[in-house]
Every structure is written in structure tokens, then in C-alpha cells.
Design a protein around this motif. Structure first.
Motif, PDB file in Angstrom:
ATOM      1  N   MET A 216       0.817  -1.214   0.000  1.00 13.21           N
ATOM      2  CA  MET A 216       0.000   0.000   0.000  1.00 13.21           C
ATOM      3  C   MET A 216       0.853   1.268   0.000  1.00 13.21           C
ATOM      4  O   MET A 216       0.434   2.308  -0.509  1.00 13.21           O
TER       5      MET A 216
ATOM      6  N   ARG B 140     -24.680   2.313  -0.368  1.00 15.67           N
ATOM      7  CA  ARG B 140     -24.615   2.715  -1.774  1.00 15.67           C
ATOM      8  C   ARG B 140     -25.281   1.654  -2.654  1.00 15.67           C
ATOM      9  O   ARG B 140     -25.331   0.487  -2.293  1.00 15.67           O
ATOM     10  N   MET B 141     -25.746   2.068  -3.837  1.00 14.09           N
ATOM     11  CA  MET B 141     -26.239   1.077  -4.774  1.00 14.09           C
ATOM     12  C   MET B 141     -25.059   0.190  -5.187  1.00 14.09           C
ATOM     13  O   MET B 141     -23.910   0.626  -5.149  1.00 14.09           O
ATOM     14  N   LEU B 142     -25.343  -1.046  -5.587  1.00 11.57           N
ATOM     15  CA  LEU B 142     -24.241  -1.979  -5.838  1.00 11.57           C
ATOM     16  C   LEU B 142     -23.433  -1.616  -7.083  1.00 11.57           C
ATOM     17  O   LEU B 142     -22.236  -1.855  -7.143  1.00 11.57           O
ATOM     18  N   VAL B 143     -24.104  -1.065  -8.075  1.00  8.63           N
ATOM     19  CA  VAL B 143     -23.410  -0.709  -9.307  1.00  8.63           C
ATOM     20  C   VAL B 143     -23.851   0.686  -9.725  1.00  8.63           C
ATOM     21  O   VAL B 143     -25.042   0.943  -9.844  1.00  8.63           O
ATOM     22  N   THR B 144     -22.912   1.586  -9.896  1.00  9.15           N
ATOM     23  CA  THR B 144     -23.236   2.920 -10.415  1.00  9.15           C
ATOM     24  C   THR B 144     -22.178   3.305 -11.437  1.00  9.15           C
ATOM     25  O   THR B 144     -21.060   2.783 -11.401  1.00  9.15           O
ATOM     26  N   PRO B 145     -22.550   4.216 -12.377  1.00  8.16           N
ATOM     27  CA  PRO B 145     -21.583   4.580 -13.415  1.00  8.16           C
ATOM     28  C   PRO B 145     -20.419   5.364 -12.831  1.00  8.16           C
ATOM     29  O   PRO B 145     -19.342   5.352 -13.368  1.00  8.16           O
TER      30      PRO B 145
ATOM     31  N   ILE C 266     -24.534  -0.086 -17.905  1.00  8.44           N
ATOM     32  CA  ILE C 266     -24.485  -0.240 -16.453  1.00  8.44           C
ATOM     33  C   ILE C 266     -25.875  -0.517 -15.910  1.00  8.44           C
ATOM     34  O   ILE C 266     -26.070  -1.340 -15.028  1.00  8.44           O
TER      35      ILE C 266
ATOM     36  N   SER D  91     -20.067  -6.010  -3.885  1.00  9.11           N
ATOM     37  CA  SER D  91     -19.774  -5.285  -5.110  1.00  9.11           C
ATOM     38  C   SER D  91     -18.429  -4.582  -5.059  1.00  9.11           C
ATOM     39  O   SER D  91     -18.008  -4.076  -4.024  1.00  9.11           O
TER      40      SER D  91
ATOM     41  N   GLY E 183     -18.264  -2.486  -7.697  1.00 11.84           N
ATOM     42  CA  GLY E 183     -18.786  -1.895  -8.924  1.00 11.84           C
ATOM     43  C   GLY E 183     -19.247  -0.457  -8.829  1.00 11.84           C
ATOM     44  O   GLY E 183     -19.793   0.062  -9.792  1.00 11.84           O
ATOM     45  N   VAL E 184     -19.036   0.198  -7.703  1.00 10.68           N
ATOM     46  CA  VAL E 184     -19.624   1.533  -7.626  1.00 10.68           C
ATOM     47  C   VAL E 184     -18.678   2.619  -8.132  1.00 10.68           C
ATOM     48  O   VAL E 184     -17.468   2.491  -8.061  1.00 10.68           O
TER      49      VAL E 184
ATOM     50  N   GLU F 245     -18.701   5.731  -6.878  1.00  8.42           N
ATOM     51  CA  GLU F 245     -18.751   6.861  -5.945  1.00  8.42           C
ATOM     52  C   GLU F 245     -17.946   6.530  -4.701  1.00  8.42           C
ATOM     53  O   GLU F 245     -17.786   5.369  -4.342  1.00  8.42           O
TER      54      GLU F 245
ATOM     55  N   GLN G  68      -3.302   4.109  -1.484  1.00  8.60           N
ATOM     56  CA  GLN G  68      -2.887   2.852  -0.851  1.00  8.60           C
ATOM     57  C   GLN G  68      -3.689   1.680  -1.407  1.00  8.60           C
ATOM     58  O   GLN G  68      -3.150   0.609  -1.683  1.00  8.60           O
TER      59      GLN G  68
ATOM     60  N   ARG H 294      -2.505   0.814  -5.010  1.00  9.14           N
ATOM     61  CA  ARG H 294      -1.301  -0.031  -5.036  1.00  9.14           C
ATOM     62  C   ARG H 294      -1.641  -1.466  -4.648  1.00  9.14           C
ATOM     63  O   ARG H 294      -1.142  -2.420  -5.215  1.00  9.14           O
TER      64      ARG H 294
ATOM     65  N   ARG I 197     -14.240  -3.160 -15.134  1.00  9.48           N
ATOM     66  CA  ARG I 197     -13.888  -2.046 -14.254  1.00  9.48           C
ATOM     67  C   ARG I 197     -14.083  -2.465 -12.809  1.00  9.48           C
ATOM     68  O   ARG I 197     -15.143  -2.959 -12.431  1.00  9.48           O
TER      69      ARG I 197
END
Lengths: 160, 389
Positions: free
Chosen positions: A23, A155-160, B17, B32, B34-35, B37, B295, B298, B361
Motif C-alpha cells: 500500500m 450505496r447502490m451496488l453498481v453505479t456509473p 451499467i 460489489s 462496482g460503484v 462513488e 494505498q 497499489r 472495471r
């Protein structure tokens, strides 16, 4: 680099050395050496665990005591602090600015035990002028960690 | 009954998406990576300012362009961070997220038939927004061997007589690619000579991990032909506040504000008050979050290397974009099977353009503990694949 290592350890003292090295983008040996050096230099003084004792069966009370003292000639506050911090019951001793001299944090099994310690041991020390004891009713946050509130990822599981 | 719908809108493909999201939401116990944000909460002092503005009853509209105080802070911030110098009164507009700014900028700058160059893989809204503005989106396939940067040659090869706008989005979602000052400098003479305008989406500008972000608008001759888009969502972990901004030369900005006025009125007022605090007093909070992202970055890159998954080292945003080509399946198949077999959601690269095929991604807007669990599942999944063969 030292401050980065310290920041990581302060948040999680059990972090894996290898993870830390990755890290921080340095080698594992480098991390280990820095930590060893800082332990020697007493920059790192120990590795404690944050425990929410309320959730265990263990009876424990914490009190914060404001202590006023007369500083001793030539020694100032340090020698009095040493007299105070030798007691195992006492977890923290801070010299304060303002209306009193020391904040002493003490842990005991019961209020009675703490009260006895204060009246028998602490208040009777020669240099101690007065004490004022405040009992902790509930701990919400300690050492940067909020106790007893599980973090949930909403949070939603998948967002753009 | 007549058809209620506009053919133009119906013909726009829904975002890839969204399709994947529908699959994921059928699986309540999935985890996930997958976010798009931050996992951090908005720093408390910012939230507190938002609450205070409500307590004080500041529930009115602001001017169309946004609170003057906020616009001034935006110009201060851009000048101290990125050497960009804008007139807070004439060249800045506060928007509902960076996404509104993308839409408004495109609609203000193109006429039917104008071509808009969109390097892909990229954020999902540039192509549909160009279509909605009656422009012709022309995509440029960025290459992994160029670390997903736009090269001068690729740019030149895509320009026609009709090309008007180049969309630049670095640091990039989904690839994590950045473009350095030197690399942008290669593009600048082409852009000026071919008389193009640039919409530069710099929403991830705080998230660069090998040197400071460089804005193309900071080059001589570029400010007058660039709309810079930025916002609070990523840098200050403020996605739900819906607040972004655009900076552009006054003649473009005047039209953008007009459009914004008719569609939106003004960005949410309490978000604007909170954002003033973000720009004024939160550098240390931001630095802390950026160190944590670095961190994790990496950590992820190393983990993929150890798993034998090819992954170029991304220096921006909070995504890695590993190649899954060697497993002999499409991105969508990989992501779908990973979800079904290991209950882990990642986003197929194709959600960001066809040239994202062969990649997925993976976001590192997650704690190290969560990343570890996710990586474990990826490892289990690919170990299972090797057994198949």
C-alpha cells in the motif's frame, strides 16, 4: 514515510506488514525496519486494542479526575506526575492548561473502588491540593472509533 | 393513438451499467466492487454547513449561475490548484452535478450534424448527450498499449471537416488513465490548428497519484476554446448532494446559463452553502482520502499482478481496468459469471464503449477489508476457470 506508517498503524495496529508495504509502495523490509526503529525510539509506545467493555460481562467504570497540585521546587510537575502514574489503576495522566493541573483517567471495577482509590491514595499525596472526580456514564467514541454503531454500505451496488 | 415518444430518444441505447444493475439487484446477498462513488461519507464540517443552512432557513433559490460566494470560491480553488483563472461573475456556473454540465455544454455548442469526438472507454453520458444535442458522436478507441491515453495520431485520424468538439475526460472513468502536461501538450497544437473546442470533464482531478492534475485549459490559447467541468462528488465525497460546475469563456457561459435557467433554475441551495465550506476548509480531509485511495490502488494493482491478471497501472480516479482477455470470454460473460458463481459485482468494460471489450472495471472506493473479500472471490473464480480447461 514514517508519518504514513504511523497513520496506518494508528488506525489498525494489526495490519499485515506485507499489505502495508504494498500500500505504501515500499519493500516489506523497509516497513519492518522503520517500525522496529520507531519502537526503539519510543515513537511507537505500544499496541492496544479498542474494546467496548459495555458489551462484555466485565464490570468496569472509568473516571476522569481533575487534580490540583503544588508544584515542587526544582522539579515542577514531573515528579508529582510520576507519583501519580505509578498506580496500575490509572490509565492516563495529562498535564493541563487552565483551571486545574492534571487530568487523571482511572479504571476500576466499581464506583466504590474508584472513590476509595481517590480518597485513600490520590487525595492524600502531599502535593495534591484538591481532586474532582467525574464518572463516565457511556462511551460513544474512543480513539477515533465510534463504538457500537455498525457501518453499513448503503450505496447502490453498481453505479456509473 | 399516436406514438407518444420521440424517435430520437427511443433510439438511444440505455446505459450498459443499467442493464447490469438490474441483474445485480436480483441478488441481494451479492457484494460489489462496482460503484462509481466514494465510500467515504462527506466530511462532517461540510455536512454541518448544509445542516446549518437549513437551520437558518436558507431555502430560497440562488441566482441561476449559483451563489456568488461559491463561484468566487470555485475560482480561487481552480487558480490555486490548477492554474486556471476564471471570472467568477461571467465564466462560472454551478450545476446539478458534472452530468448536467456535460449536457448543457454540448447542447450549447453544437448544431445538427456537427461531429463530437469522444474517446472511449469513457463515462456513459457523452454519447447520448451528443445525440440529444443533434450532434454526431464519433468515438475514438483508446488503446491499452497507450495506457488508454489519447494520442495525437488518433486525434488527427478522427478529425473531419465537421468535427467541432473533442471531449476529454482525464483522469478517466473507467480506465483510471491520466494525461500528463507533456501528453496534453502534444494535442494542443492540433486542437488549435483544426479550430476545435474542448469539453474537458475533470471531475476526478483531485485523484491523481503521480503528480498534480493538469487541465488542458491552462495551456496558452486553450482557455478560450475549452469548457472545464468539475464538481464536488468525487473529491469531497458529495455524490448525493448533486453539485458540479462548469467554467467557460463568457460567450459560451452566457448561453449555458440561459439553458440551465430554463431547465434547472439553480442548483440545490443547501448543497451550495455546504460546498463553500468544502472549498474553503477541507484540503486536509481531501488529502487524507486521497492517500487512502492511493494505498488501495497499489494494493489492487499488486493483487492482480499476483493473480496473473494483466493490468496496466492506473494513476487516476479510483478504478482499475484489468484485462480479462486470456479467459476467453466476453466482458459481460465474465462479469455475469463472476456475479452468479461468486456473488461479486464488477462492471463489464463494454458498459463504457465497445472498445472496453476484454476488460472489467473494478472500483477501489472500498475499504481494504472489503477489497480483500472481493479479491478472494475473483481469485476463487479464476482458479475455477483454470480447472475447467
Amino acid at each position: 514515510m514514517r508519518d504514513k506508517i504511523l497513520n496506518m498503524l494508528e488506525k489498525n495496529s494489526r495490519i499485515d506488514l506485507k499489505d502495508m508495504a504494498v500500500m505504501l509502495g515500499i519493500s516489506e523490509a523497509e516497513v519492518a525496519n522503520e517500525i522496529a526503529d520507531m519502537e526503539k525510539e519510543h515513537i511507537i509506545c505500544g499496541y492496544n486494542t479498542i474494546i467496548n467493555w459495555d458489551k462484555t460481562g466485565e464490570e468496569k467504570v472509568t473516571a476522569l479526575i481533575e487534580v490540583k497540585v503544588t508544584p515542587q521546587r526544582g522539579l515542577g510537575f514531573d515528579s508529582i506526575a510520576e507519583r501519580i502514574y505509578q498506580y496500575n489503576e490509572i490509565t492516563s495522566v495529562y498535564l493541563m492548561s487552565g483551571g486545574f493541573d492534571f487530568t487523571v483517567i482511572i479504571e476500576g471495577k466499581s464506583m466504590k473502588e474508584v472513590a476509595q482509590f481517590v480518597s485513600n491514595k490520590l487525595a492524600t499525596l502531599d502535593s495534591v491540593l484538591s481532586t474532582s472526580t467525574h464518572f463516565v456514564l457511556k462511551k460513544y467514541k474512543d480513539y477515533g472509533k465510534v463504538l457500537d454503531v455498525p457501518v453499513k454500505d448503503e450505496r447502490m451496488l453498481v453505479t456509473p | 393513438m399516436r406514438n407518444a415518444l420521440s424517435k430520437k430518444i427511443v433510439d438511444i441505447q440505455p446505459s450498459g451499467i443499467r442493464k447490469f444493475f438490474d441483474v445485480v439487484s436480483e441478488m441481494p446477498d451479492a457484494i460489489s466492487l462496482g460503484v462509481g462513488e466514494p465510500d467515504f461519507d462527506t466530511p462532517w464540517s461540510i455536512r454541518e454547513e448544509g445542516i446549518y443552512s437549513l437551520e437558518k432557513g436558507r431555502t430560497f433559490y440562488t441566482s441561476n449561475a449559483g451563489l456568488k460566494e461559491l463561484r468566487v470560491e470555485i475560482t480561487n480553488y481552480l487558480s490555486r490548484k490548477y492554474d486556471l483563472h476564471y471570472d467568477a461573475m461571467k465564466e462560472v456556473m454551478v450545476t446539478v452535478g458534472g452530468s448536467e454540465a456535460i449536457d448543457v455544454a454540448l447542447r450549447c455548442m453544437v448544431d445538427p450534424g456537427d461531429e463530437v469526438l469522444i474517446p472511449q472507454p469513457c463515462y456513459v453520458s457523452y454519447v447520448p448527450c451528443a445525440v440529444m444535442a443533434d450532434a454526431v458522436p464519433v468515438t475514438i478507441d483508446l488503446k491499452e498499449e497507450n495506457q488508454f491515453k489519447l494520442t495525437k495520431e488518433q486525434l488527427l485520424a478522427s478529425i473531419t471537416d465537421k468535427t467541432k468538439i473533442l471531449v476529454l475526460a482525464f483522469p478517466n472513468n473507467p480506465t483510471g488513465a491520466i494525461m500528463t502536461k507533456e501528453e496534453l501538450a502534444e494535442l494542443v497544437p492540433v486542437i488549435i490548428e483544426k479550430d476545435l473546442y474542448v469539453i474537458s470533464d475533470e471531475i476526478y482531478s483531485e485523484m491523481t497519484y503521480n503528480g498534480k492534475h493538469c487541465s488542458i485549459a491552462s495551456f496558452p490559447g486553450m482557455k478560450e476554446r475549452t469548457v472545464v467541468i468539475n464538481g464536488f462528488s468525487k473529491a469531497f465525497a458529495m455524490t448525493g448532494w448533486r453539485l458540479g460546475y462548469a467554467c467557460a469563456p463568457a460567450n459560451i457561459m452566457e448561453q449555458m446559463i440561459k439553458l440551465h435557467q430554463f431547465a434547472i433554475m439553480c442548483a440545490p441551495t443547501n448543497s451550495q452553502f455546504a460546498a463553500v465550506e468544502a472549498l474553503k476548509n477541507c484540503d486536509a480531509e481531501v488529502a487524507k482520502m486521497m492517500e487512502a485511495y492511493n494505498q488501495r490502488r497499489r494494493y489492487l494493482v499488486n493483487a492482480f499482478k499476483e493473480m496473473g491478471i494483466e493490468c496496466f497501472e492506473p494513476f487516476g480516479a479510483f478504478y482499475v481496468f484489468p484485462s480479462i482477455k486470456k479467459f476467453g470470454m466476453s466482458s459481460e460473460e465474465f462479469a455475469t459469471r463472476l456475479l452468479q458463481e461468486q456473488k461479486l459485482a464488477v462492471v463489464p468494460g463494454t458498459a463504457f464503449g465497445e472498445c472496453g471489450e476484454g476488460f472489467v472495471r473494478i472500483s477501489y472506493a472500498y475499504s481494504i477489508e472489503n477489497l480483500k473479500v472481493g479479491l478472494e472471490r475473483i481469485k476463487n473464480f479464476i482458479d475455477g476457470l483454470s480447472v475447467d480447461k
